[in-house]
Write an enzyme that holds these catalytic residues in place. Structure first.
Site, short mmCIF file in Angstrom:
data_model
loop_
_atom_site.label_atom_id
_atom_site.label_comp_id
_atom_site.label_asym_id
_atom_site.label_seq_id
_atom_site.Cartn_x
_atom_site.Cartn_y
_atom_site.Cartn_z
N ARG A 164 0.86 -1.19 0.00
CA ARG A 164 0.00 0.00 0.00
C ARG A 164 0.89 1.24 0.00
O ARG A 164 2.02 1.21 0.50
CB ARG A 164 -0.90 0.02 1.23
CG ARG A 164 -1.80 -1.20 1.38
CD ARG A 164 -2.54 -1.14 2.71
NE ARG A 164 -3.45 -2.27 2.88
CZ ARG A 164 -3.11 -3.43 3.46
NH1 ARG A 164 -1.88 -3.60 3.92
NH2 ARG A 164 -3.99 -4.41 3.59
N LYS A 188 -1.45 -2.86 8.11
CA LYS A 188 -2.61 -2.52 8.92
C LYS A 188 -2.63 -3.33 10.20
O LYS A 188 -2.26 -4.50 10.21
CB LYS A 188 -3.89 -2.79 8.12
CG LYS A 188 -4.16 -1.77 7.02
CD LYS A 188 -5.51 -2.02 6.38
CE LYS A 188 -5.85 -0.93 5.37
NZ LYS A 188 -7.18 -1.16 4.76
N HIS A 259 -2.74 2.75 -5.59
CA HIS A 259 -3.58 1.60 -5.25
C HIS A 259 -3.89 0.76 -6.49
O HIS A 259 -4.05 -0.46 -6.40
CB HIS A 259 -4.87 2.06 -4.58
CG HIS A 259 -5.46 1.03 -3.66
ND1 HIS A 259 -4.84 0.66 -2.49
CD2 HIS A 259 -6.57 0.26 -3.75
CE1 HIS A 259 -5.55 -0.27 -1.89
NE2 HIS A 259 -6.61 -0.54 -2.63
N ARG A 262 -1.14 -1.59 -6.81
CA ARG A 262 -1.29 -2.71 -5.87
C ARG A 262 -2.22 -3.77 -6.46
O ARG A 262 -1.93 -4.96 -6.41
CB ARG A 262 -1.86 -2.18 -4.54
CG ARG A 262 -2.20 -3.26 -3.50
CD ARG A 262 -2.55 -2.57 -2.19
NE ARG A 262 -3.27 -3.43 -1.26
CZ ARG A 262 -2.66 -4.29 -0.43
NH1 ARG A 262 -1.35 -4.41 -0.44
NH2 ARG A 262 -3.37 -5.01 0.41
N HIS A 285 -3.38 -9.27 3.53
CA HIS A 285 -4.81 -9.36 3.82
C HIS A 285 -5.05 -10.26 5.03
O HIS A 285 -4.50 -11.35 5.12
CB HIS A 285 -5.56 -9.96 2.61
CG HIS A 285 -5.69 -9.02 1.47
ND1 HIS A 285 -5.92 -9.41 0.17
CD2 HIS A 285 -5.63 -7.65 1.42
CE1 HIS A 285 -6.00 -8.37 -0.62
NE2 HIS A 285 -5.82 -7.29 0.11
N TYR A 294 -9.51 -10.75 -6.58
CA TYR A 294 -8.57 -10.68 -7.69
C TYR A 294 -8.67 -11.89 -8.61
O TYR A 294 -8.24 -11.84 -9.76
CB TYR A 294 -7.14 -10.54 -7.17
CG TYR A 294 -6.91 -9.25 -6.44
CD1 TYR A 294 -6.83 -8.04 -7.12
CD2 TYR A 294 -6.81 -9.21 -5.05
CE1 TYR A 294 -6.65 -6.84 -6.46
CE2 TYR A 294 -6.62 -8.02 -4.38
CZ TYR A 294 -6.55 -6.84 -5.08
OH TYR A 294 -6.38 -5.66 -4.42
#
Length: 319
Positions: A164, A188, A259, A262, A285, A294
């Site tokens: 990211r 994250k 993004h 990404r 993730h 995806y």
């Protein structure tokens, strides 16, 4: 305790205990403020009910200016808030157990670049941007040339690793293991992961970039991987701007964002046959269901290639 004060305590918990990012805290605060406006800031927690959430959701869904994704995000924030209230025994029961709320989102595939577009972006090598400028005299580079130099390398890292942009600007020199060609990423939820480069080319280019940075700004500069034109750590806004400008100069018709790169990295990995669980790990993730979107992009590319190949024509031509 009233609703407004409990929201402030929850935000403090998210900041100090969960250590969520500033942007996440800001989003949570906005979402909770919207909820308080609907329910009333003086509402007492002892009266908390699932109807509070349902009423807020219905009001937001009826607003033509709000996207369904925004409403779903607000509801997710409220659920996290309610679970915290229940754990802290600020409410006597969990309203989520009686909440029946479904928000359908329109299916939208991630926007990724096609292979020919990636080639347009990467056709100019970073060393060609600095041209004949000597590392010892990198001050001869104009501000625009430095931005272009930085943008080209940022695009390469984003496309090869799928990080990211918020993670990219946090990378320090000490996070890079050149021997293993890996970068330690703090993602994250403060989850750490490692991303890899496929070869030594990118790490060599990053070393060259740093040599130019030392020559241009001095050895007392920040230890951040990417620097802006003043020698300060690059922030997200700077990276977005120079990537957009670089793509425009490369004559791409679409507005390119970090993004999007990404998304491109994830799609390229899946189309190359990399197992989806490895892609999940690369992207950071928490759930594989996030990564599965995806696969639809990869399937779409497969259908396009099958259609382009036109097997029927090849087979029937010999009749």
């Amino acid at each position: 305790m009233d609703l407004l004060n409990s929201c402030e305590f929850f935000l403090q918990h998210c900041e100090t205990e969960k250590k969520l990012s500033i942007l996440t805290i800001r989003a949570y605060r906005n979402d909770l403020n919207c909820f308080v406006k609907v329910t009333g800031e003086n509402a007492e927690l002892k009266n908390f009910s699932e109807t509070w959430i349902e009423d807020a959701a219905q009001l937001w869904l009826s607003d033509p200016d709000l996207k369904a994704t925004t409403v779903k995000r607000r509801i997710a924030c409220l659920k996290s808030y309610v679970r915290w209230l229940f754990r802290r025994k600020l409410i006597t029961f969990n309203p989520l157990e009686r909440l029946h709320l479904q928000i359908r989102l329109p299916k939208r595939l991630p926007r990724n670049l096609q292979t020919d577009e990636i080639k347009k972006l990467l056709v100019i090598k970073p060393e060609n941007i600095v041209g004949k400028t000597n590392k010892k005299n990198s001050s001869a580079l104009t501000r625009l040339e430095w931005d272009k130099f930085t943008a080209r390398l940022a695009i390469e890292v984003l496309t090869l690793t799928g990080v990211r942009v918020s993670e990219l600007v946090k990378i320090k020199l000490l996070d890079i293991d050149q021997a293993l060609q890996q970068i330690r990423i703090l993602g994250k939820g403060n989850r750490e992961r490692l991303v890899s480069f496929p070869d030594t080319v990118t790490t060599a280019r990053l070393n060259i970039y740093r040599d130019y940075a030392y020559s241009r700004f001095g050895f007392e500069i920040a230890k951040s991987l990417f620097l802006n034109g003043l020698g300060r750590p690059a922030n997200e806004q700077y990276i977005r701007r120079i990537v957009r400008t670089f793509a425009k100069d490369a004559q791409l018709d679409r507005r390119v964002t970090p993004h999007m790169l990404r998304h491109t990295a994830a799609t390229q990995l899946l189309e190359a046959g990399v197992d989806i669980r490895y892609v999940q790990k690369v992207l950071g993730h928490g759930s594989i269901t996030t990564t599965e979107i995806y696969t639809h992009v990869a399937d779409h590319a497969l259908r396009t290639e099958i259609s382009r190949a036109n097997i029927r024509k090849r087979l029937e031509i010999y009749r």
